[in-house]
Design a protein around this motif. Structure first.
Motif, PDB file in Angstrom:
ATOM      1  N   TYR A  45       0.802  -1.217   0.000  1.00  0.00           N
ATOM      2  CA  TYR A  45       0.000   0.000   0.000  1.00  0.00           C
ATOM      3  C   TYR A  45       0.837   1.270   0.000  1.00  0.00           C
ATOM      4  O   TYR A  45       0.390   2.327  -0.453  1.00  0.00           O
ATOM      5  CB  TYR A  45      -0.960   0.001   1.191  1.00  0.00           C
ATOM      6  N   TYR A  46       2.082   1.178   0.520  1.00  0.00           N
ATOM      7  CA  TYR A  46       2.910   2.388   0.569  1.00  0.00           C
ATOM      8  C   TYR A  46       3.756   2.563  -0.704  1.00  0.00           C
ATOM      9  O   TYR A  46       4.697   3.347  -0.728  1.00  0.00           O
ATOM     10  CB  TYR A  46       3.792   2.415   1.820  1.00  0.00           C
ATOM     11  N   SER A  47       3.406   1.843  -1.770  1.00  0.00           N
ATOM     12  CA  SER A  47       4.016   2.108  -3.074  1.00  0.00           C
ATOM     13  C   SER A  47       3.678   3.542  -3.469  1.00  0.00           C
ATOM     14  O   SER A  47       2.666   4.106  -3.029  1.00  0.00           O
ATOM     15  CB  SER A  47       3.455   1.167  -4.142  1.00  0.00           C
ATOM     16  N   ARG A  48       4.508   4.112  -4.298  1.00  0.00           N
ATOM     17  CA  ARG A  48       4.228   5.466  -4.774  1.00  0.00           C
ATOM     18  C   ARG A  48       2.955   5.471  -5.623  1.00  0.00           C
ATOM     19  O   ARG A  48       2.586   4.464  -6.231  1.00  0.00           O
ATOM     20  CB  ARG A  48       5.403   5.985  -5.603  1.00  0.00           C
ATOM     21  N   THR A  49       2.313   6.613  -5.659  1.00  0.00           N
ATOM     22  CA  THR A  49       1.076   6.738  -6.432  1.00  0.00           C
ATOM     23  C   THR A  49       1.297   6.355  -7.887  1.00  0.00           C
ATOM     24  O   THR A  49       0.484   5.652  -8.493  1.00  0.00           O
ATOM     25  CB  THR A  49       0.548   8.186  -6.345  1.00  0.00           C
ATOM     26  N   VAL A  85       9.721  -1.383  -4.532  1.00  0.00           N
ATOM     27  CA  VAL A  85       9.434  -0.610  -3.317  1.00  0.00           C
ATOM     28  C   VAL A  85      10.350  -1.040  -2.172  1.00  0.00           C
ATOM     29  O   VAL A  85      10.930  -0.208  -1.465  1.00  0.00           O
ATOM     30  CB  VAL A  85       7.960  -0.775  -2.897  1.00  0.00           C
ATOM     31  N   LYS A  86      10.494  -2.342  -1.987  1.00  0.00           N
ATOM     32  CA  LYS A  86      11.337  -2.868  -0.900  1.00  0.00           C
ATOM     33  C   LYS A  86      12.799  -2.471  -1.084  1.00  0.00           C
ATOM     34  O   LYS A  86      13.480  -2.093  -0.119  1.00  0.00           O
ATOM     35  CB  LYS A  86      11.214  -4.385  -0.834  1.00  0.00           C
ATOM     36  N   ASN A  87      13.283  -2.553  -2.322  1.00  0.00           N
ATOM     37  CA  ASN A  87      14.679  -2.196  -2.594  1.00  0.00           C
ATOM     38  C   ASN A  87      14.932  -0.714  -2.340  1.00  0.00           C
ATOM     39  O   ASN A  87      15.996  -0.335  -1.849  1.00  0.00           O
ATOM     40  CB  ASN A  87      15.037  -2.546  -4.042  1.00  0.00           C
TER      41      ASN A  87
END
Length: 240
Positions: free
Chosen positions: A7-11, A226-228
């Motif tokens: 969910y905290y991926s960029r828009t 996102v994790k990286n």
């Protein structure tokens, strides 16, 4: 169970990932599945709104870039005139002094004014430059006419962009923000689409297996990005 979309991926990441998921569905030939069709109809609508919201937020940065173009041209005219008032050719020198006298009524400082004030001053300056004897003097200064024409073009471009920005801002005030829409997109994917595909893949893997694996890979690719990024950020902080 399929990977859930972080969910905290960029828009913009959610927007692009969702577009790939929709594309995978369109190629899967599953239109007869009424439930899945309904989910994707909702998902397409939300992702279109997300794209629009992202584009609205880009207007402000585009406007700043347009302003930077006209700022550089104002400064360019200033330095051009500064150089030609020292030119050994008396015709060019006198023409530069005449034009510079008009420019100095406004000064290079107009590039630091607010958007509205700068627009007003640039328009006034360009009008003064069109006065008969000044226009003649401009043609006697190498490169000056071209630079003034570029400033007029940049000014027109800025004003058109600003008008669009103001229109979009008034619309945006009545619409959901990109971050709010992003949450709704993620909710549809995680709580509806993935849950359904997980169940249907167990029941009819020959029908749903391909799209199940494709969407899982699409989400995994996004999540790894996102994790990286978060991992790299933490490493930089720890080094400090």
């Amino acid at each position: 169970m399929l990977n859930k979309l972080i969910y905290y991926s960029r828009t913009t990441e959610i927007n692009a990932t969702t577009a790939r998921i929709i594309s995978a569905y369109q190629q899967a030939n599953l239109s007869e599945d009424a439930y899945l069709s309904g989910v994707f109809t909702a998902l397409e609508q939300q992702n279109t709104q997300l794209s629009d919201a992202i584009n609205r937020s880009n207007y402000e940065s585009v406007l700043a870039e347009k302003d930077d173009v006209r700022d550089k041209l104002v400064k360019g005219i200033h330095y051009l005139l500064m150089g030609f008032v020292l030119h050994p050719d008396t015709v060019i020198q006198e023409a530069a002094m005449k034009v510079k006298a008009v420019f100095d009524r406004y000064g290079v400082g107009i590039a630091s004014e607010t958007y509205a004030s700068e627009s007003s001053l640039i328009n006034a300056l360009l009008r003064d430059f069109q006065e008969g004897s000044i226009q003649t003097a401009l043609t006697q200064i190498p490169g000056c006419v071209a630079m003034c024409e570029s400033l007029q073009t940049a000014q027109t471009d800025f004003e058109q962009t600003r008008l669009e920005y103001e229109k979009q801002s008034s619309i945006e005030a009545q619409l959901k923000s990109a971050s709010d829409i992003k949450k709704e997109v993620v909710k549809i994917i995680n709580d509806q689409l993935l849950v359904y595909l997980t169940a249907m893949n167990q029941v009819q893997p020959q029908v749903y297996g391909d799209i199940y694996l494709t969407i899982d890979k699409i989400i995994e690719t996004n999540n790894n990005t996102v994790k990286n990024r978060r991992k790299a950020k933490k490493e930089v902080v720890s080094e400090e």
